[in-house]
Motif scaffolding. Structure first.
Motif, mmCIF file in Angstrom:
data_model
loop_
_atom_site.group_PDB
_atom_site.id
_atom_site.type_symbol
_atom_site.label_atom_id
_atom_site.label_comp_id
_atom_site.label_asym_id
_atom_site.label_seq_id
_atom_site.Cartn_x
_atom_site.Cartn_y
_atom_site.Cartn_z
ATOM 1 N N ALA A 317 5.729 -7.808 -1.432
ATOM 2 C CA ALA A 317 4.791 -7.259 -0.452
ATOM 3 C C ALA A 317 5.480 -6.808 0.830
ATOM 4 C CB ALA A 317 3.717 -8.298 -0.125
ATOM 5 N N SER A 320 5.912 -3.065 1.515
ATOM 6 C CA SER A 320 4.797 -2.227 1.970
ATOM 7 C C SER A 320 4.595 -2.297 3.479
ATOM 8 C CB SER A 320 3.502 -2.641 1.257
ATOM 9 O OG SER A 320 3.148 -3.970 1.596
ATOM 10 N N ARG A 321 5.356 -3.150 4.156
ATOM 11 C CA ARG A 321 5.236 -3.289 5.612
ATOM 12 C C ARG A 321 6.099 -2.240 6.318
ATOM 13 N NH1 ARG A 321 3.398 -8.168 8.040
ATOM 14 N NH2 ARG A 321 4.637 -7.489 9.814
ATOM 15 N N HIS A 322 5.698 -1.927 7.524
ATOM 16 C CA HIS A 322 6.482 -1.004 8.345
ATOM 17 C C HIS A 322 7.267 -1.790 9.402
ATOM 18 C CE1 HIS A 322 4.509 2.433 6.540
ATOM 19 N NE2 HIS A 322 3.324 1.875 6.790
#
Length: 454
Positions: A317, A320-322
């Protein structure tokens, strides 16, 4: 009868430490490590030892890093039936590191088989997680400073080496000879670990030389890390930091936390520790409070200053982070584990950063990245390196050349013989020369597989 040592690892290389001490029909193995780095070195892990494991009476570990303990599951599986003696910190860490090592090897073999990039059909792990679990009951904990007999008539005493939790130097007394194994020595100025104890008197010394040709910079890791992460935060990038799950992960967590407290980094900068092994190790600092410099408040902060990532779904996951964000993940030389997936995902973007935190053994991906390569091979594919690469010179957990010499100078009298081990040839030879010229002692660099008297 004479006492001799056969160098089954840690000779001419920084990995695979194994020192077989023989006296008559009895034998003791000091350290039981995996070879890492160049493929010819890694292939040694698959080659049978020149001594049958069931002929080794006991094992003594200096510490838990895999280049000193990671061969244990295989040794037990192949027939070793004795006890493994270690400090309680080393025992506790082996309970984390060895099953994880087996699990990673199983995962890597399965990944290779799924994607067909192994030359072997099927690719097999060196050993499994179950092999590692099977060897753990053999590890018996002994306190620092307490003399014990791993073999009747053989006396061993652990003293603090300061490198990581549980790390020890080993004094072995057998047949009237005193043999001192330095283990990996920590720094007198380490950010989190206590300094090594003074060296006791010995006839023969085996001393590591990882940094035998280098000196650490005068600035500390906070001064070196701050500008890199400040730059990263401003441009909104992602820093991938390959860390050793034991020692450097905790030191970097502590350093980042201190920089936030000082106001040198934004408190909102997200930090993730993506290594179950490192997460579990971080909690051990509370159980071994006397072995390090951190206060109770500091050790509490270690487990609360970052998001602890345990499951593989949580790890995936992160992709998917910025940014901006910081991901610390094992392994420290990028030889395996979750950090490879993060490198594959983030290394191609110039806004991102790869921060290397310690010694990178030749032949490892970490060394390839540090050397300025344009690409690195990960899981059978060439990954382009566009991210900025920062190599921290002050983050090593090893003593530098002058600190190693200073430790030798604490011996009450000169030994008869010094064997320079656990270093690349250039580093070991440079340190051998300094021992000879500055101390006037006899120093030798043993070759792999050679046998020498004590």
């Amino acid at each position: 009868m004479s006492v001799n040592i056969t160098f089954l690892g840690g000779a001419g290389t920084v990995t695979g430490s194994k020192y077989l001490v023989r006296h008559g029909a009895e034998s003791l193995l000091v350290d039981c490590g995996l070879f890492q780095g160049y493929k010819p070195l890694r292939l040694r892990n698959w080659t049978r030892l020149p001594v049958a494991p069931n002929q080794i009476d006991a094992v003594v570990l200096t510490h838990a890093h895999l280049d000193h303990s990671g061969y244990l599951p295989l040794l037990v599986r192949e027939g070793f039936a004795g006890h493994v003696h270690a400090t309680s910190g080393t025992r506790d860490l082996c309970r984390i590191l060895l099953p994880d090592s087996g699990h990673i090897q199983e995962e890597d073999a399965a990944f290779a088989n799924r994607h067909g990039f192994s030359k072997h059909a099927p690719a097999l792990p060196l050993y499994t997680r179950q092999d590692a679990l099977d060897c753990l009951p053999r590890i018996k904990a002994v306190d620092f400073g307490k003399t014990f007999q791993p073999i009747p008539g053989w006396r061993v005493t652990f003293s603090t080496a300061g490198h990581i939790l549980g790390a020890a130097s080993v004094l072995l007394e057998v047949a009237g000879r005193r043999i001192l194994f330095s283990g990996d020595l920590g720094r007198t100025d380490d950010l989190i670990m206590n300094p090594p104890a003074k060296a006791p008197a010995a006839n023969t010394v085996l001393i590591e030389s990882t940094y035998g040709d280098r000196e650490h910079p005068k600035e500390d890791v906070l001064a070196e890390l701050a500008p890199a992460l400040q730059k990263l935060a401003k441009r909104g990038g992602v820093a991938v930091i390959p860390v050793f799950a034991v020692g450097r992960a905790q030191a970097l967590l502590h350093a980042i936390h201190q920089l936030k407290l000082r106001g040198e980094l934004p408190t909102s900068l997200p930090v993730f520790l993506d290594s179950p092994m490192a997460v579990h190790t971080t909690h051990l600092f509370e159980a071994h409070q006397g072995e390090h410099r951190l206060s109770s408040k500091d050790t509490h902060a270690l487990t609360h200053s970052a998001t602890m990532v345990n499951s593989t779904d949580e790890s995936r996951a992160l992709a998917s982070r910025h940014g901006p964000m910081v991901i610390l993940s094992a392994s420290g030389m990028a030889t395996g584990g979750r950090v490879l997936h993060h490198l594959a995902h983030y290394a191609g973007n110039h806004r991102n950063m790869i921060i290397l935190t310690g010694y990178q053994a030749p032949g490892t991906r970490g060394a390839t990245i540090a050397g300025g390569a344009k690409s690195v091979r990960i899981h059978g594919h060439d990954v382009e390196l566009q991210a900025e690469v920062v190599q921290l010179q002050s983050a090593s957990a090893h003593a530098d050349a002058s600190q190693l010499l200073a430790w030798l100078r604490t011996m009450p009298q000169a030994p008869d013989q010094v064997y320079v081990t656990h270093g690349e040839w250039g580093a070991s030879d440079e340190f051998r020369k300094r021992i000879k010229h500055e101390l006037g002692w006899r120093a030798i660099m043993p070759e792999h597989g050679s046998t020498w008297p004590t």
